[in-house]
Scaffold this active site. Sequence first.
Site, short mmCIF file in Angstrom:
data_model
loop_
_atom_site.label_atom_id
_atom_site.label_comp_id
_atom_site.label_asym_id
_atom_site.label_seq_id
_atom_site.Cartn_x
_atom_site.Cartn_y
_atom_site.Cartn_z
N ASP A 39 1.50 12.34 2.43
CA ASP A 39 1.11 10.95 2.68
C ASP A 39 0.43 10.87 4.04
OD1 ASP A 39 1.42 7.93 2.06
OD2 ASP A 39 2.22 8.12 4.08
N TYR A 44 -4.40 7.35 11.18
CA TYR A 44 -3.56 8.30 11.89
C TYR A 44 -4.44 9.23 12.73
CZ TYR A 44 0.23 6.96 8.65
OH TYR A 44 1.17 6.28 7.91
N HIS A 109 -2.95 -0.55 3.58
CA HIS A 109 -2.04 -0.14 4.64
C HIS A 109 -1.46 -1.36 5.36
CE1 HIS A 109 -1.36 3.05 8.04
NE2 HIS A 109 -0.24 2.46 7.66
N SER A 140 1.13 -0.23 0.72
CA SER A 140 2.19 0.04 1.68
C SER A 140 2.54 -1.29 2.33
CB SER A 140 1.71 1.05 2.73
OG SER A 140 2.72 1.34 3.66
N GLU A 142 5.34 -4.14 4.47
CA GLU A 142 6.37 -4.33 5.49
C GLU A 142 7.61 -5.01 4.93
OE1 GLU A 142 6.30 -2.94 8.22
OE2 GLU A 142 4.25 -2.77 8.96
N GLN A 160 4.83 1.56 -1.27
CA GLN A 160 5.48 2.29 -0.18
C GLN A 160 6.21 1.29 0.71
OE1 GLN A 160 4.37 4.99 3.70
NE2 GLN A 160 3.20 5.38 1.82
#
Length: 268
Positions: A39, A44, A109, A140, A142, A160
Amino acid sequence: MSVVGLGTWQLGADWGDVREEDALGVLDAAVAEGVTFFDTADVYGDGRSERLIGRYLRERPDAGVFVATKMGRRAEQLPANFVLDNFRAWTERSRANLGVDTLDLVQLHCPPTAVYSSDEVFDALDTLVAEKRIANYAVSVETCAEALTAIARPGVTAVQIILNAFRLKPLEEVLPAAAEAGVGIIARVPLASGLLSGKYTRETVFAANDHRNYNRHGEAFDQGETFSGVDYDTGLAAAALPPLEQGTLDAVRDLYDRRIRGQVHARW
C-alpha cells in the site's frame, strides 16, 4: 493476495530519514515472508514511495505483488479538485512512478467528506476503469461515517480505515456493512504508529521530520493518523499490558472503555 500487507508511507517521508537501500530491503524482506500486497500513495515523499516500489518490482518481476496506491492529497483539499481531469493527471503520474500501464487499485486519499457523496466523483472513477488507467478503485477514510457512505457505492471495491486495539469502532459499524456489501477492508495503522509494539517509552525520541514528533495533536494533518489519535502516555500504559490471556483481553476492553473510547470513538 496476502492477508497481511505492507504499508509504505515510511519509505517516502514523515517517519524520519530512510535510506534507499534500507527501503528496498524492507520490500524484499516483506516479499520473502509471503507478503504480496503493498500500500502506497502519490504523496508519500511526493512519489518517492511509489518510485521505490516501481524500481523493486522491475528488479523482481516474479514477486507477484498487488500494489494499492492513493491520490488526492497533493492538491488543496477542496471538493472541487476531485474531478476527472485531475484524476487522469494524478493517475498518470502514479503509473509513471510505478512503471505500469494500469494501476491495480487507486484509493481516494482521505478526501473532504463531501467527496464521498458526489455522483460525479464516482462517475469519474468509473471512467478511469473504462479507460484502463486503473483496474479498481477504493477509498481511504478517516471516519466510520465516511466508510459507510463509500460502502454504499457499487463500484467501491475496498475501504481503508484505521483499525487496531485503540480504534475498535470499525468492528462495530464498518466491518459488518462491508461484509454484507462484499467490500474489502484494508486495515491501516494496525500498531498505532508503533505504539502497540511495546518498544516505545517516555524516553523514546523521534526525529524532527517524523510525524510521531510533529503531528501528535494534528498540527500537520488529521491527528488520528499519529498514534491513532491516542495521547502518547495513555497509549504507553495500554501497550504495557501483559500477554493476552482472557483476563488480559477483558482488561484491554475495560481500559478501552474507560480511557480510550472517550478520546477516539466519537471522532472517527
